[in-house]
Design an enzyme around this catalytic site. Structure first.
Site, PDB file in Angstrom:
ATOM      1  N   HIS A 250      13.799   5.558 -30.740  1.00  0.00           N
ATOM      2  CA  HIS A 250      14.488   4.353 -31.199  1.00  0.00           C
ATOM      3  C   HIS A 250      15.936   4.396 -30.729  1.00  0.00           C
ATOM      4  O   HIS A 250      16.543   5.475 -30.759  1.00  0.00           O
ATOM      5  CB  HIS A 250      14.462   4.306 -32.729  1.00  0.00           C
ATOM      6  CG  HIS A 250      15.231   3.136 -33.293  1.00  0.00           C
ATOM      7  ND1 HIS A 250      14.739   1.854 -33.257  1.00  0.00           N
ATOM      8  CD2 HIS A 250      16.456   3.074 -33.874  1.00  0.00           C
ATOM      9  CE1 HIS A 250      15.631   1.046 -33.817  1.00  0.00           C
ATOM     10  NE2 HIS A 250      16.675   1.764 -34.199  1.00  0.00           N
TER      11      HIS A 250
ATOM     12  N   GLY B 209       2.933   3.531   6.316  1.00  0.00           N
ATOM     13  CA  GLY B 209       3.426   2.927   5.059  1.00  0.00           C
ATOM     14  C   GLY B 209       2.837   1.541   4.841  1.00  0.00           C
ATOM     15  O   GLY B 209       2.840   1.033   3.729  1.00  0.00           O
TER      16      GLY B 209
ATOM     17  N   ALA C 144       2.840 -20.535  -6.150  1.00  0.00           N
ATOM     18  CA  ALA C 144       3.570 -19.920  -7.273  1.00  0.00           C
ATOM     19  C   ALA C 144       2.784 -18.747  -7.827  1.00  0.00           C
ATOM     20  O   ALA C 144       2.624 -18.583  -9.037  1.00  0.00           O
ATOM     21  CB  ALA C 144       3.842 -20.953  -8.369  1.00  0.00           C
ATOM     22  N   GLY C 145       2.245 -17.903  -6.897  1.00  0.00           N
ATOM     23  CA  GLY C 145       1.595 -16.661  -7.310  1.00  0.00           C
ATOM     24  C   GLY C 145       2.633 -15.551  -7.340  1.00  0.00           C
ATOM     25  O   GLY C 145       3.823 -15.788  -7.539  1.00  0.00           O
TER      26      GLY C 145
HETATM   27  P1  FAD Z   1      -1.844  -2.229   4.046  1.00  0.00           P
HETATM   28  O1  FAD Z   1      -0.672  -1.764   3.300  1.00  0.00           O
HETATM   29  O2  FAD Z   1      -1.868  -3.646   4.510  1.00  0.00           O
HETATM   30  O3  FAD Z   1      -1.981  -1.262   5.299  1.00  0.00           O
HETATM   31  C1  FAD Z   1      -2.949  -1.487   6.268  1.00  0.00           C
HETATM   32  C2  FAD Z   1      -2.472  -0.851   7.562  1.00  0.00           C
HETATM   33  O4  FAD Z   1      -3.531  -0.898   8.504  1.00  0.00           O
HETATM   34  C3  FAD Z   1      -1.299  -1.591   8.198  1.00  0.00           C
HETATM   35  O5  FAD Z   1      -0.239  -0.694   8.430  1.00  0.00           O
HETATM   36  C4  FAD Z   1      -1.864  -2.146   9.500  1.00  0.00           C
HETATM   37  O6  FAD Z   1      -0.913  -2.137  10.561  1.00  0.00           O
HETATM   38  C5  FAD Z   1      -3.002  -1.181   9.783  1.00  0.00           C
HETATM   39  N1  FAD Z   1      -4.090  -1.747  10.579  1.00  0.00           N
HETATM   40  C6  FAD Z   1      -4.725  -2.930  10.403  1.00  0.00           C
HETATM   41  N2  FAD Z   1      -5.708  -3.074  11.310  1.00  0.00           N
HETATM   42  C7  FAD Z   1      -5.699  -1.950  12.080  1.00  0.00           C
HETATM   43  C8  FAD Z   1      -6.476  -1.507  13.184  1.00  0.00           C
HETATM   44  N3  FAD Z   1      -7.484  -2.244  13.685  1.00  0.00           N
HETATM   45  N4  FAD Z   1      -6.187  -0.312  13.735  1.00  0.00           N
HETATM   46  C9  FAD Z   1      -5.156   0.457  13.254  1.00  0.00           C
HETATM   47  N5  FAD Z   1      -4.392   0.079  12.216  1.00  0.00           N
HETATM   48  C10 FAD Z   1      -4.667  -1.100  11.634  1.00  0.00           C
HETATM   49  N6  FAD Z   1       1.399  -4.506  -4.424  1.00  0.00           N
HETATM   50  C11 FAD Z   1       1.760  -3.835  -5.528  1.00  0.00           C
HETATM   51  O7  FAD Z   1       0.954  -3.073  -6.073  1.00  0.00           O
HETATM   52  N7  FAD Z   1       3.007  -3.974  -6.081  1.00  0.00           N
HETATM   53  C12 FAD Z   1       3.941  -4.797  -5.535  1.00  0.00           C
HETATM   54  O8  FAD Z   1       5.060  -4.897  -6.046  1.00  0.00           O
HETATM   55  C13 FAD Z   1       3.592  -5.511  -4.361  1.00  0.00           C
HETATM   56  N8  FAD Z   1       4.487  -6.329  -3.771  1.00  0.00           N
HETATM   57  C14 FAD Z   1       4.140  -6.968  -2.620  1.00  0.00           C
HETATM   58  C15 FAD Z   1       5.093  -7.821  -2.028  1.00  0.00           C
HETATM   59  C16 FAD Z   1       4.781  -8.500  -0.873  1.00  0.00           C
HETATM   60  C17 FAD Z   1       5.823  -9.393  -0.236  1.00  0.00           C
HETATM   61  C18 FAD Z   1       3.489  -8.333  -0.268  1.00  0.00           C
HETATM   62  C19 FAD Z   1       3.141  -9.056   1.007  1.00  0.00           C
HETATM   63  C20 FAD Z   1       2.541  -7.507  -0.853  1.00  0.00           C
HETATM   64  C21 FAD Z   1       2.856  -6.823  -2.034  1.00  0.00           C
HETATM   65  N9  FAD Z   1       1.930  -5.991  -2.673  1.00  0.00           N
HETATM   66  C22 FAD Z   1       2.292  -5.334  -3.817  1.00  0.00           C
HETATM   67  C23 FAD Z   1       0.573  -5.803  -2.135  1.00  0.00           C
HETATM   68  C24 FAD Z   1       0.475  -4.471  -1.351  1.00  0.00           C
HETATM   69  O9  FAD Z   1       1.424  -4.491  -0.306  1.00  0.00           O
HETATM   70  C25 FAD Z   1      -0.923  -4.289  -0.796  1.00  0.00           C
HETATM   71  O10 FAD Z   1      -1.884  -4.445  -1.812  1.00  0.00           O
HETATM   72  C26 FAD Z   1      -1.068  -2.907  -0.176  1.00  0.00           C
HETATM   73  O11 FAD Z   1      -0.153  -2.731   0.886  1.00  0.00           O
HETATM   74  C27 FAD Z   1      -2.495  -2.706   0.336  1.00  0.00           C
HETATM   75  O12 FAD Z   1      -2.617  -1.421   0.885  1.00  0.00           O
HETATM   76  P2  FAD Z   1      -3.694  -1.144   2.043  1.00  0.00           P
HETATM   77  O13 FAD Z   1      -3.560   0.299   2.372  1.00  0.00           O
HETATM   78  O14 FAD Z   1      -5.004  -1.696   1.654  1.00  0.00           O
HETATM   79  O15 FAD Z   1      -3.224  -2.034   3.278  1.00  0.00           O
HETATM   80  P1  NAD Z   2      -1.416 -15.314  -4.961  1.00  0.00           P
HETATM   81  O1  NAD Z   2      -2.876 -15.403  -4.853  1.00  0.00           O
HETATM   82  O2  NAD Z   2      -0.810 -14.423  -5.960  1.00  0.00           O
HETATM   83  O3  NAD Z   2      -0.815 -16.776  -5.231  1.00  0.00           O
HETATM   84  C1  NAD Z   2      -1.062 -17.851  -4.374  1.00  0.00           C
HETATM   85  C2  NAD Z   2      -0.661 -19.130  -5.098  1.00  0.00           C
HETATM   86  O4  NAD Z   2      -0.668 -20.198  -4.153  1.00  0.00           O
HETATM   87  C3  NAD Z   2      -1.620 -19.510  -6.224  1.00  0.00           C
HETATM   88  O5  NAD Z   2      -0.887 -19.860  -7.372  1.00  0.00           O
HETATM   89  C4  NAD Z   2      -2.369 -20.716  -5.653  1.00  0.00           C
HETATM   90  O6  NAD Z   2      -2.786 -21.622  -6.649  1.00  0.00           O
HETATM   91  C5  NAD Z   2      -1.322 -21.308  -4.742  1.00  0.00           C
HETATM   92  N1  NAD Z   2      -1.849 -22.103  -3.630  1.00  0.00           N
HETATM   93  C6  NAD Z   2      -2.925 -21.826  -2.850  1.00  0.00           C
HETATM   94  N2  NAD Z   2      -3.062 -22.764  -1.886  1.00  0.00           N
HETATM   95  C7  NAD Z   2      -2.049 -23.650  -2.057  1.00  0.00           C
HETATM   96  C8  NAD Z   2      -1.630 -24.825  -1.368  1.00  0.00           C
HETATM   97  N3  NAD Z   2      -2.277 -25.259  -0.281  1.00  0.00           N
HETATM   98  N4  NAD Z   2      -0.551 -25.501  -1.825  1.00  0.00           N
HETATM   99  C9  NAD Z   2       0.139 -25.045  -2.918  1.00  0.00           C
HETATM  100  N5  NAD Z   2      -0.214 -23.941  -3.604  1.00  0.00           N
HETATM  101  C10 NAD Z   2      -1.287 -23.245  -3.164  1.00  0.00           C
HETATM  102  O7  NAD Z   2      -0.911 -14.967  -3.466  1.00  0.00           O
HETATM  103  P2  NAD Z   2       0.505 -14.494  -2.922  1.00  0.00           P
HETATM  104  O8  NAD Z   2       1.588 -14.862  -3.849  1.00  0.00           O
HETATM  105  O9  NAD Z   2       0.539 -14.966  -1.510  1.00  0.00           O
HETATM  106  O10 NAD Z   2       0.364 -12.920  -2.914  1.00  0.00           O
HETATM  107  C11 NAD Z   2      -0.726 -12.289  -2.208  1.00  0.00           C
HETATM  108  C12 NAD Z   2      -1.144 -11.031  -2.907  1.00  0.00           C
HETATM  109  O11 NAD Z   2      -0.185  -9.997  -2.681  1.00  0.00           O
HETATM  110  C13 NAD Z   2      -1.229 -11.160  -4.420  1.00  0.00           C
HETATM  111  O12 NAD Z   2      -2.438 -11.718  -4.831  1.00  0.00           O
HETATM  112  C14 NAD Z   2      -1.081  -9.738  -4.858  1.00  0.00           C
HETATM  113  O13 NAD Z   2      -2.356  -9.136  -4.785  1.00  0.00           O
HETATM  114  C15 NAD Z   2      -0.157  -9.142  -3.815  1.00  0.00           C
HETATM  115  N6  NAD Z   2       1.222  -9.050  -4.351  1.00  0.00           N
HETATM  116  C16 NAD Z   2       1.427  -8.280  -5.471  1.00  0.00           C
HETATM  117  C17 NAD Z   2       2.702  -8.188  -6.000  1.00  0.00           C
HETATM  118  C18 NAD Z   2       2.909  -7.347  -7.234  1.00  0.00           C
HETATM  119  O14 NAD Z   2       2.035  -6.538  -7.546  1.00  0.00           O
HETATM  120  N7  NAD Z   2       4.016  -7.489  -7.951  1.00  0.00           N
HETATM  121  C19 NAD Z   2       3.756  -8.857  -5.428  1.00  0.00           C
HETATM  122  C20 NAD Z   2       3.505  -9.624  -4.295  1.00  0.00           C
HETATM  123  C21 NAD Z   2       2.232  -9.713  -3.762  1.00  0.00           C
END
Ligand code: FAD
Ligand code: NAD
Length: 460
Positions: free
Chosen positions: A441, A44, A183-184
């Site tokens: 609607h 996952g 604030a991303g």
């Molecule tokens: P990952 O989900 O990171 O999976 C990679 C897997 O590879 C991991 O399980 C890891 O353990 C495994 N792995 C790594 N290296 C190795 C190795 N050498 N050998 C074996 N296994 C390994 N995206 C959205 O679209 N919508 C959202 O609402 C959203 N919310 C998010 C909220 C948070 C707090 C965070 C942190 C991220 C969020 N994201 C969201 C981003 C999303 O989680 C990622 O873009 C997505 O998980 C990427 O999928 P992936 O398969 O590339 O990698």
């Molecule tokens: P982000 O790139 O979205 O935002 C990072 C923010 O931190 C930016 O606004 C940047 O200007 C600021 N920043 C960078 N360096 C800084 C510093 N030294 N001091 C203060 N501000 C600083 O990154 P994130 O919020 O960490 O999220 C990571 C990624 O995970 C996202 O880019 C997105 O791809 C994914 N994500 C997606 C969702 C979603 O789809 N709803 C939700 C969570 C995360």
């Protein structure tokens, strides 16, 4: 599995079990391949276990509490510890993880627990938790190892007071004073949720506004709501030091001290490619650590594909899973390319923000002659019944092609409503097509219909 230097033969190896990896494994198995998936942690990946799903369960809980408070006109007390929510979150994640494991099992995918590292262009070493190392010799591989949070030198993570999103989502107690750096996506989503649950929240953002990479018109209502929730936003600000009870920030040349029992670092994520032995597979990453791939997601000159957060583009789960299907099919010999007309960007802020395709500016920069039509949410009957005043839907139309090339929304349920916009862009629908499509609607979806009708009948 064979231990020592001799290797087990593998038809298709997938490294990483996140939305990229498990989707690729399932698609390849459907196409008749014998698939082995190596995952070092939990099936996952980030999205299911510590990202999309846990964060959205927190946002749901916070919204429910806030709605009760606003409807009753008083604070819900006592403030929550997070233990009940943690149990709920764990149940949601467990249920979904079980579903993925069942799918992999019934597709015949062999799941191996361990950390994979390339030792040659067709071989990996898998380090297992019993310290044994196994070798796998593969015909093809798909790499989907995801990303991890970027750390800040001024605030090394300790997992207790200084945390990344994983640490914040694992807390048992709501912070009283939460400082969020960045604030991303993560900063805005988690700051909003914690403020609604009762934390005193300050955001420290280096650039000049929250969500600096999103269109400013969409961000305004989000910034307004953060202020209404009592969140302090410091822009042009950087964290300089952490001590005892508080943290020090420099805000446009001035030193500010902020109380902080928890500090969330959310300043971006970096791809997990540095410890993969990619040089042994003759793969060179770009300067930001991503793996360069062709349109079919295959690395030129290799039998290896790469997908998800480790390749160029937004780090999003739906981008990873869409690339996974392309990579699996390409590895199986099909002529395919990852070439979406739009990858939707959604921030689960309050109100929600969603953007797909060209903005007016990016379309002009691409040489298109465009016209944008924006409809305010306040004019919609459904919005009035919900008491929702802040928000809008915008379409960007390529005038010469008579096609919708961008849709941008801010308002309740924008995360759901954007799907129709993405479909319109992908199908190259004209505004007339959308205007001629009957929308129920009263619904918020009438915003897109209204924008398309206005373009078709009055502003053309
Ligand atoms: P990952 O989900 O990171 O999976 C990679 C897997 O590879 C991991 O399980 C890891 O353990 C495994 N792995 C790594 N290296 C190795 C190795 N050498 N050998 C074996 N296994 C390994 N995206 C959205 O679209 N919508 C959202 O609402 C959203 N919310 C998010 C909220 C948070 C707090 C965070 C942190 C991220 C969020 N994201 C969201 C981003 C999303 O989680 C990622 O873009 C997505 O998980 C990427 O999928 P992936 O398969 O590339 O990698
Ligand atoms: P982000 O790139 O979205 O935002 C990072 C923010 O931190 C930016 O606004 C940047 O200007 C600021 N920043 C960078 N360096 C800084 C510093 N030294 N001091 C203060 N501000 C600083 O990154 P994130 O919020 O960490 O999220 C990571 C990624 O995970 C996202 O880019 C997105 O791809 C994914 N994500 C997606 C969702 C979603 O789809 N709803 C939700 C969570 C995360």
């Amino acid at each position: 599995m064979v231990m020592g230097e001799s290797a087990d033969p593998v038809d298709l190896l997938v490294i990483g079990g996140g939305p990229g990896g498990y989707t690729a494994a399932l698609r390849a198995a459907q196409l008749g391949r014998q698939v082995t998936l190596v995952e070092r942690d939990l099936i996952g990946g980030v999205c299911l276990n510590v990202g999309c799903i846990p964060s959205k369960t927190l946002i749901e809980a916070a919204d429910a509490r806030r709605t009760v408070e606003e409807v009753l006109g008083e604070a819900v007390s006592p403030g929550p510890d997070l233990l009940a929510w943690q149990q709920h979150r764990a149940g949601v994640v467990r249920g979904l993880a079980g579903g993925i494991s069942d799918l992999l099992r019934s597709a015949g995918v062999c799941v191996v627990t361990g950390s994979a590292r390339f030792t040659s262009p067709h071989r990996v070493a898998v380090e297992r938790f019993d310290d044994a190392t196994a070798f796998l010799e593969f015909r093809h591989a798909i790499v989907a190892t995801g990303s991890r949070p970027v750390a800040l030198a001024a605030a090394p993570m300790d997992g207790v007071r200084i945390v990344d999103s994983t640490g914040l989502l694992a807390l048992a107690t709501l912070p009283e004073h939460l400082v969020v750096v960045g604030a991303g996506y993560i900063g805005v989503e988690l700051a909003t949720a914690c403020a609604k649950l009762g934390s005193d929240v300050t955001i420290v953002e280096a650039r000049d506004r929250v969500l600096p990479d999103m269109p400013p018109g969409l961000v305004r209502p989000v910034a307004g709501r953060l202020a209404a929730l009592g969140v302090t936003v410091l822009t042009g600000a950087s964290l300089t030091a952490v001590s005892g009870e508080d943290v020090a920030c420099e805000v446009r040349g001035e030193l500010v001290r902020l109380p902080a029992d928890v500090l969330l670092i959310a300043v971006g994520r970096t791809p997990n490619t540095d410890d993969l032995g990619l040089e042994n597979a003759r793969i060179t990453t770009t300067r930001d650590g991503r793996i360069p791939v062709g349109p079919d997601r295959i690395v030129a000159g290799t039998d290896i594909a790469a997908i998800g957060d480790i390749t160029a583009g937004p780090m999003l789960a739906h981008k990873a899973s869409a690339e996974a299907v392309v990579a699996a099919e390409a590895i199986c010999g099909r002529k395919v390319a990852f070439d979406p007309a739009a990858v939707p960007l959604v921030v689960f802020s309050d109100p929600e923000l969603a953007s797909a395709g060209h903005t007016e500016q990016s379309a002009r920069e691409a040489g298109l002659r465009v016209r944008a039509v924006t409809v305010a949410l306040a004019g919609l009957g459904r919005a009035a019944t919900m008491g929702a005043r802040e928000g809008s839907t915008q379409i960007v139309v390529d005038v010469d092609a008579d096609a919708i090339v961008g849709v941008h929304m801010v308002g309740p349920h924008a995360s759901e409503l954007i799907a129709e916009g993405v479909l319109a862009i992908e199908m190259a629908a004209s505004p007339g097509d959308v205007a001629a499509t009957i929308h129920a609607h009263p619904t918020l979806a009438e915003g897109l219909h209204e924008a398309a009708s206005r373009y078709t009948f009055t502003e053309r």
